[in-house]
Design a protein around this motif. Structure first.
Motif, PDB file in Angstrom:
ATOM      1  N   VAL A  33       9.322   1.001  -2.214  1.00 14.04           N
ATOM      2  CA  VAL A  33       8.978   1.379  -0.846  1.00 14.04           C
ATOM      3  C   VAL A  33      10.108   0.963   0.089  1.00 14.04           C
ATOM      4  CG1 VAL A  33       7.765  -0.799  -0.374  1.00 14.04           C
ATOM      5  CG2 VAL A  33       7.213   1.235   0.970  1.00 14.04           C
ATOM      6  N   VAL A  34      10.300   1.762   1.116  1.00  9.22           N
ATOM      7  CA  VAL A  34      11.177   1.400   2.231  1.00  9.22           C
ATOM      8  C   VAL A  34      10.371   1.605   3.507  1.00  9.22           C
ATOM      9  CG1 VAL A  34      13.276   1.897   3.518  1.00  9.22           C
ATOM     10  CG2 VAL A  34      13.280   2.112   1.016  1.00  9.22           C
ATOM     11  N   LEU A  35      10.136   0.526   4.237  1.00  8.02           N
ATOM     12  CA  LEU A  35       9.540   0.638   5.562  1.00  8.02           C
ATOM     13  C   LEU A  35      10.680   0.525   6.565  1.00  8.02           C
ATOM     14  CD1 LEU A  35       6.192  -1.389   5.897  1.00  8.02           C
ATOM     15  CD2 LEU A  35       6.559   1.057   6.161  1.00  8.02           C
ATOM     16  N   ASP A  63       0.823  -1.218   0.000  1.00  8.89           N
ATOM     17  CA  ASP A  63       0.000   0.000   0.000  1.00  8.89           C
ATOM     18  C   ASP A  63       0.855   1.267   0.000  1.00  8.89           C
ATOM     19  OD1 ASP A  63      -2.357  -1.394  -0.063  1.00  8.89           O
ATOM     20  OD2 ASP A  63      -2.742  -1.251   2.104  1.00  8.89           O
ATOM     21  N   ARG A  64       2.071   1.158   0.500  1.00  5.32           N
ATOM     22  CA  ARG A  64       2.944   2.336   0.594  1.00  5.32           C
ATOM     23  C   ARG A  64       3.917   2.460  -0.577  1.00  5.32           C
ATOM     24  NH1 ARG A  64       4.117   3.576   6.996  1.00  5.32           N
ATOM     25  NH2 ARG A  64       2.102   2.848   7.787  1.00  5.32           N
ATOM     26  N   MET A  65       3.787   1.589  -1.556  1.00  6.64           N
ATOM     27  CA  MET A  65       4.673   1.664  -2.719  1.00  6.64           C
ATOM     28  C   MET A  65       4.300   2.863  -3.589  1.00  6.64           C
ATOM     29  SD  MET A  65       5.217  -2.313  -3.852  1.00  6.64           S
ATOM     30  CE  MET A  65       6.860  -2.026  -4.545  1.00  6.64           C
ATOM     31  N   VAL A  66       5.304   3.511  -4.138  1.00  4.47           N
ATOM     32  CA  VAL A  66       5.067   4.669  -5.005  1.00  4.47           C
ATOM     33  C   VAL A  66       5.784   4.476  -6.330  1.00  4.47           C
ATOM     34  CG1 VAL A  66       4.725   6.275  -3.091  1.00  4.47           C
ATOM     35  CG2 VAL A  66       7.025   5.938  -4.015  1.00  4.47           C
ATOM     36  N   LEU A  67       5.188   5.055  -7.379  1.00  9.76           N
ATOM     37  CA  LEU A  67       5.800   5.015  -8.698  1.00  9.76           C
ATOM     38  C   LEU A  67       6.974   5.987  -8.720  1.00  9.76           C
ATOM     39  CD1 LEU A  67       5.575   3.914 -11.617  1.00  9.76           C
ATOM     40  CD2 LEU A  67       4.106   5.873 -12.116  1.00  9.76           C
ATOM     41  N   VAL A  68       8.126   5.478  -9.090  1.00 11.58           N
ATOM     42  CA  VAL A  68       9.342   6.289  -9.060  1.00 11.58           C
ATOM     43  C   VAL A  68       9.512   7.036 -10.384  1.00 11.58           C
ATOM     44  CG1 VAL A  68      11.851   6.219  -8.846  1.00 11.58           C
ATOM     45  CG2 VAL A  68      10.440   4.709  -7.443  1.00 11.58           C
ATOM     46  N   ASP A  69       9.627   8.355 -10.294  1.00 10.28           N
ATOM     47  CA  ASP A  69       9.881   9.167 -11.485  1.00 10.28           C
ATOM     48  C   ASP A  69      11.325   8.992 -11.940  1.00 10.28           C
ATOM     49  OD1 ASP A  69       7.351  10.194 -11.608  1.00 10.28           O
ATOM     50  OD2 ASP A  69       7.811  11.939 -10.363  1.00 10.28           O
ATOM     51  N   LEU A  70      11.501   9.016 -13.238  1.00 11.16           N
ATOM     52  CA  LEU A  70      12.819   8.823 -13.811  1.00 11.16           C
ATOM     53  C   LEU A  70      13.176  10.049 -14.642  1.00 11.16           C
ATOM     54  CD1 LEU A  70      14.969   6.553 -13.890  1.00 11.16           C
ATOM     55  CD2 LEU A  70      13.945   5.791 -16.039  1.00 11.16           C
TER      56      LEU A  70
END
Length: 214
Positions: free
Chosen positions: A191-193, A174-181
């Motif tokens: 994600v990093v928890l 749920d906390r994953m985000v799309l990384v802009d390049l």
């Protein structure tokens, strides 16, 4: 934020289960834990990790055996947890044949398997010091006994803690985000928890202290 495609989310949840399997079982068996990370790409590749502190005081052969057994179980737990059914399924059973295939490298867990093989031999050497090194049948039997006993115990723990594992995996995804390049949309979700964040979660605080033996 653009939502994760359903196929990619299903894939991410499997890998999140794997990493949280390592994390939860490590905590249950007394290891210090840190961050859990996950990256998945649109091409269905991944990179993940659960930080586990291996430094501990070992002052006897029995303590060394227990440490090795616990470490092997933590390594088994990732593949087993990866096969757990979706979070809301009433049945929480490990798919043992699929877990074995994952460990043999079919799904990217060959590093876990390589570590298990090394540790299993070391544990056998300590547990059965009087076995003739030339007796290959005896050595195979001893390795098999160790493997089967720890595999079964790990399965019991993973199934007992399945709700915790799959719940935390859901939090991770749920906390994953799309990384802009470089200003344009990338092809990976990450994600990093942190260990600190995880320590603050009620399910983590509720993980019971378990033994390598029943």
């Amino acid at each position: 934020m653009k939502s994760m495609p359903a196929t990619l989310r299903d894939y991410a949840l499997q890998i999140a289960n794997h990493e949280m399997g390592h994390y939860v079982v490590a905590r249950a068996l007394g290891f210090e834990t840190g961050d859990v990370t996950l990256k998945v790409t649109m091409g269905l590749t991944h990179h993940g990790g659960a930080s586990i502190t291996l430094t501990r005081s070992i002052s006897s052969i029995d303590a060394m055996k227990e440490h090795l057994e616990a470490r092997i179980m933590v390594l088994f737990a990732g593949a087993m947890a990866q096969t757990l059914p979706p979070r809301h399924s009433p049945e929480k059973h490990v798919d043992k044949s699929k877990a074995a295939a994952i460990l043999k490298g079919e799904f990217g867990a060959e590093q876990d398997h390589a570590k298990i093989r090394e540790l299993r031999y070391l544990l056998r050497n300590i547990t059965y010091p009087d076995t003739d090194p030339a007796s290959s049948d005896s050595i195979i039997a001893e390795l098999t006994e160790i493997n089967d006993r720890l595999w079964l115990r790990t399965q019991q723990i993973v199934e007992e803690l399945a709700d915790t594992i799959t719940g935390l995996a859901g939090v991770l995804v749920d906390r994953m985000v799309l990384v802009d390049l470089w200003g344009r949309a990338g092809d990976s979700y990450e994600v990093v928890l942190t260990g600190e964040v995880l320590e603050g979660l009620v399910p983590v605080q509720a993980i019971p202290a378990l033994s390598v033996w029943e």
